[in-house]
Design an enzyme around this catalytic site. Structure first.
Site, PDB file in Angstrom:
ATOM      1  N   SER A   1       0.911  -1.166  -0.050  1.00  0.00           N
ATOM      2  CA  SER A   1      -0.043   0.021   0.017  1.00  0.00           C
ATOM      3  C   SER A   1       0.887   1.209   0.118  1.00  0.00           C
ATOM      4  CB  SER A   1      -0.941  -0.119   1.257  1.00  0.00           C
ATOM      5  OG  SER A   1      -1.598   1.089   1.457  1.00  0.00           O
TER       6      SER A   1
ATOM      7  N   SER B   1      -9.487  -1.870   4.429  1.00  0.00           N
ATOM      8  CA  SER B   1      -9.391  -2.417   2.899  1.00  0.00           C
ATOM      9  C   SER B   1      -9.778  -3.752   2.606  1.00  0.00           C
ATOM     10  CB  SER B   1      -7.961  -1.920   2.179  1.00  0.00           C
ATOM     11  OG  SER B   1      -8.199  -2.000   0.986  1.00  0.00           O
TER      12      SER B   1
ATOM     13  N   LYS C   1     -13.960  -4.713   4.161  1.00  0.00           N
ATOM     14  CA  LYS C   1     -14.584  -3.259   3.913  1.00  0.00           C
ATOM     15  C   LYS C   1     -16.114  -3.606   4.452  1.00  0.00           C
ATOM     16  CE  LYS C   1     -12.184  -0.580   0.467  1.00  0.00           C
ATOM     17  NZ  LYS C   1     -12.250  -0.014  -0.469  1.00  0.00           N
TER      18      LYS C   1
ATOM     19  N   ASP D   1     -13.881   6.637  -0.801  1.00  0.00           N
ATOM     20  CA  ASP D   1     -13.576   6.523  -2.256  1.00  0.00           C
ATOM     21  C   ASP D   1     -14.356   7.136  -3.206  1.00  0.00           C
ATOM     22  OD1 ASP D   1     -11.505   4.544  -1.767  1.00  0.00           O
ATOM     23  OD2 ASP D   1     -13.062   2.941  -1.717  1.00  0.00           O
TER      24      ASP D   1
ATOM     25  N   GLY E   1     -18.652  -1.648 -13.659  1.00  0.00           N
ATOM     26  CA  GLY E   1     -18.290  -2.185 -12.349  1.00  0.00           C
ATOM     27  C   GLY E   1     -19.389  -1.751 -11.220  1.00  0.00           C
TER      28      GLY E   1
ATOM     29  N   GLY F   1     -18.398  -3.457  -8.055  1.00  0.00           N
ATOM     30  CA  GLY F   1     -17.788  -3.986  -6.801  1.00  0.00           C
ATOM     31  C   GLY F   1     -17.622  -2.645  -5.808  1.00  0.00           C
TER      32      GLY F   1
HETATM   33  P1  NAD Z   1     -14.295  -5.606  -6.882  1.00  0.00           P
HETATM   34  O1  NAD Z   1     -13.579  -7.071  -6.850  1.00  0.00           O
HETATM   35  O2  NAD Z   1     -14.780  -5.405  -5.544  1.00  0.00           O
HETATM   36  O3  NAD Z   1     -15.282  -5.384  -7.981  1.00  0.00           O
HETATM   37  C1  NAD Z   1     -14.553  -5.839  -9.522  1.00  0.00           C
HETATM   38  C2  NAD Z   1     -15.980  -5.227 -10.558  1.00  0.00           C
HETATM   39  O4  NAD Z   1     -15.297  -5.549 -11.948  1.00  0.00           O
HETATM   40  C3  NAD Z   1     -17.083  -6.240 -10.456  1.00  0.00           C
HETATM   41  O5  NAD Z   1     -18.190  -5.498 -10.866  1.00  0.00           O
HETATM   42  C4  NAD Z   1     -16.943  -7.249 -11.259  1.00  0.00           C
HETATM   43  O6  NAD Z   1     -18.123  -7.835 -11.680  1.00  0.00           O
HETATM   44  C5  NAD Z   1     -16.010  -6.569 -12.460  1.00  0.00           C
HETATM   45  N1  NAD Z   1     -15.368  -7.525 -13.258  1.00  0.00           N
HETATM   46  C6  NAD Z   1     -14.360  -8.239 -12.720  1.00  0.00           C
HETATM   47  N2  NAD Z   1     -13.901  -9.045 -13.838  1.00  0.00           N
HETATM   48  C7  NAD Z   1     -14.194  -8.225 -14.724  1.00  0.00           C
HETATM   49  C8  NAD Z   1     -13.956  -8.599 -16.375  1.00  0.00           C
HETATM   50  N3  NAD Z   1     -13.063  -9.685 -16.954  1.00  0.00           N
HETATM   51  N4  NAD Z   1     -14.750  -8.039 -17.110  1.00  0.00           N
HETATM   52  C9  NAD Z   1     -15.900  -7.129 -16.865  1.00  0.00           C
HETATM   53  N5  NAD Z   1     -15.753  -6.908 -15.544  1.00  0.00           N
HETATM   54  C10 NAD Z   1     -15.174  -7.359 -14.696  1.00  0.00           C
HETATM   55  O7  NAD Z   1     -12.835  -4.727  -6.619  1.00  0.00           O
HETATM   56  P2  NAD Z   1     -12.891  -3.340  -6.673  1.00  0.00           P
HETATM   57  O8  NAD Z   1     -12.258  -3.251  -5.361  1.00  0.00           O
HETATM   58  O9  NAD Z   1     -14.194  -2.363  -6.826  1.00  0.00           O
HETATM   59  O10 NAD Z   1     -11.521  -2.818  -7.476  1.00  0.00           O
HETATM   60  C11 NAD Z   1     -11.725  -2.309  -8.771  1.00  0.00           C
HETATM   61  C12 NAD Z   1     -10.614  -1.715  -9.402  1.00  0.00           C
HETATM   62  O11 NAD Z   1     -10.487  -0.242  -8.740  1.00  0.00           O
HETATM   63  C13 NAD Z   1      -9.086  -2.161  -8.957  1.00  0.00           C
HETATM   64  O12 NAD Z   1      -8.433  -1.740 -10.045  1.00  0.00           O
HETATM   65  C14 NAD Z   1      -8.873  -1.350  -7.509  1.00  0.00           C
HETATM   66  O13 NAD Z   1      -7.334  -1.307  -7.548  1.00  0.00           O
HETATM   67  C15 NAD Z   1      -9.451   0.102  -8.115  1.00  0.00           C
HETATM   68  N6  NAD Z   1      -9.584   0.763  -6.822  1.00  0.00           N
HETATM   69  C16 NAD Z   1      -8.948   2.091  -7.119  1.00  0.00           C
HETATM   70  C17 NAD Z   1      -9.303   2.929  -6.009  1.00  0.00           C
HETATM   71  C18 NAD Z   1      -8.724   4.296  -6.187  1.00  0.00           C
HETATM   72  O14 NAD Z   1      -8.675   5.057  -5.106  1.00  0.00           O
HETATM   73  N7  NAD Z   1      -8.117   4.885  -7.307  1.00  0.00           N
HETATM   74  C19 NAD Z   1     -10.060   2.707  -4.890  1.00  0.00           C
HETATM   75  C20 NAD Z   1     -10.690   1.353  -4.851  1.00  0.00           C
HETATM   76  C21 NAD Z   1     -10.305   0.615  -5.918  1.00  0.00           C
END
Ligand code: NAD
Length: 296
Positions: A22, A69, A73, A109, A133, A135
């Site tokens: 991190s 994280s 969460k 976030d 997305g 998630g």
């Molecule tokens: P998560 O696992 O909770 O959610 C993933 C999402 O992506 C779901 O909606 C899933 O259905 C979809 N998905 C997964 N594989 C897929 C594919 N092959 N095709 C299409 N959709 C697909 O993950 P998260 O915690 O929401 O993180 C998602 C991204 O956001 C990561 O890259 C993470 O690093 C990034 N993130 C960035 C920040 C930031 O501050 N910039 C904060 C949180 C997360």
């Protein structure tokens, strides 16, 4: 840093697993040092099993709070005393504030996402967003954008275990905000293209573009984008994702990775704990310059 640590130093944690990669400890400890604040921020490897005792230790040790994280969460919610309304809508917490034993959960976030756009002089209120997305990141972005005044939102997901979450996000936005949200399938490419072309901003919050999918993007055709739109990828490693490359090929003016969002979610948490504004320009310079971060 050792010069700052004394008997009065206030501890803030980061509880997740895995977590050693991190950037948050670098971000917060440098911000504390810059402002001369007597706080220290440490990462702790905490999984679902050790979470209850770790949360109790915030009270026991009178820590000021913690970031939370993956994978904690959602699991942390029943262990807290209060929830901020946005965290309740999102159904997840990434920041805990301890007020003399009372733990309140927040999510920063989504506000981080919106603030990172503001930092670039961009305002998406009253406009349409297409989002892939549902998630952790997708949900936080969707709920905060709707709360802040985005007028219309098309939420896309694949038919995986997050589909029901996408449905829930659409329902909660329609029920509790003035934004009109609709649910779509990423598999329907014609619909996906149309909804992106109609939007002021396309945000990808799927993590496609990050390892192990760093050579992939959900949008491969630059013709899906307009030059005057915003393309935002929540991924920040790599710094330039495949999606961003396609958007740049299309000549899109505003193309962003998730670094600004990461910075601003941290700044929001920093403010909640200390009451002070994070020196974001200083920290941005530090985080955007890999050599400097590596040498800390
Ligand atoms: P998560 O696992 O909770 O959610 C993933 C999402 O992506 C779901 O909606 C899933 O259905 C979809 N998905 C997964 N594989 C897929 C594919 N092959 N095709 C299409 N959709 C697909 O993950 P998260 O915690 O929401 O993180 C998602 C991204 O956001 C990561 O890259 C993470 O690093 C990034 N993130 C960035 C920040 C930031 O501050 N910039 C904060 C949180 C997360």
């Amino acid at each position: 840093m050792t010069e700052r640590i004394d008997g009065h130093t206030i501890l803030i944690g980061l509880m997740a697993y895995p977590i050693r990669h991190s950037m948050s400890p670098t971000m917060h400890n440098n911000a504390f040092a810059k402002l001369g604040l007597n706080y220290a921020y440490l990462a702790f490897e905490v999984d679902n099993d050790s979470l209850p005792s770790a949360i109790q230790s915030i009270r026991t040790l009178d820590m000021r709070g913690s970031n939370i994280s993956m994978p904690n969460k959602q699991k942390v919610i029943p262990l807290l005393d209060k929830l901020d309304p946005a965290a309740e809508m999102v159904g997840a917490v990434n920041t805990i504030v301890n007020d003399h034993g009372t733990l309140t959960g927040y999510t920063t976030d989504g506000t981080g996402f919106m603030q990172s756009l503001k930092d670039e002089g961009l305002d998406i209120r009253g406009q349409k967003m297409t989002l892939a997305g549902a998630g952790g990141a997708g949900t936080a972005v969707a709920i905060q954008a709707a709360l802040d005044g985005v007028k219309e939102m098309s939420i896309f997901n694949i038919h995986d275990e997050f589909w029901d979450n996408a449905k829930r996000n659409v329902d909660i936005i329609n029920e509790k905000t003035d934004c009109k949200a609709t649910l779509h399938s990423i598999e329907d490419k014609d619909d996906f293209k149309k909804e992106i072309q109609d939007a002021a901003i396309y945000c990808d919050a799927t993590g496609v573009g990050m390892k192990p999918l760093e050579n992939e993007t959900l949008v491969t055709d630059p013709n899906w984008f307009r030059k005057d739109m915003i393309v935002f990828d929540t991924v920040y490693a790599p710094r330039t994702t495949k999606l961003m490359q396609v958007a740049e090929q299309a000549g899109v003016e505003h193309v962003f990775n998730g670094l600004g969002m990461m910075l601003e979610q941290g700044a929001e948490a920093f403010k909640l704990w200390t009451g002070e504004s994070m020196p974001v320009d200083y920290i941005r310079d530090l985080l955007f310059n890999d050599d400097k971060v590596a040498s800390k």
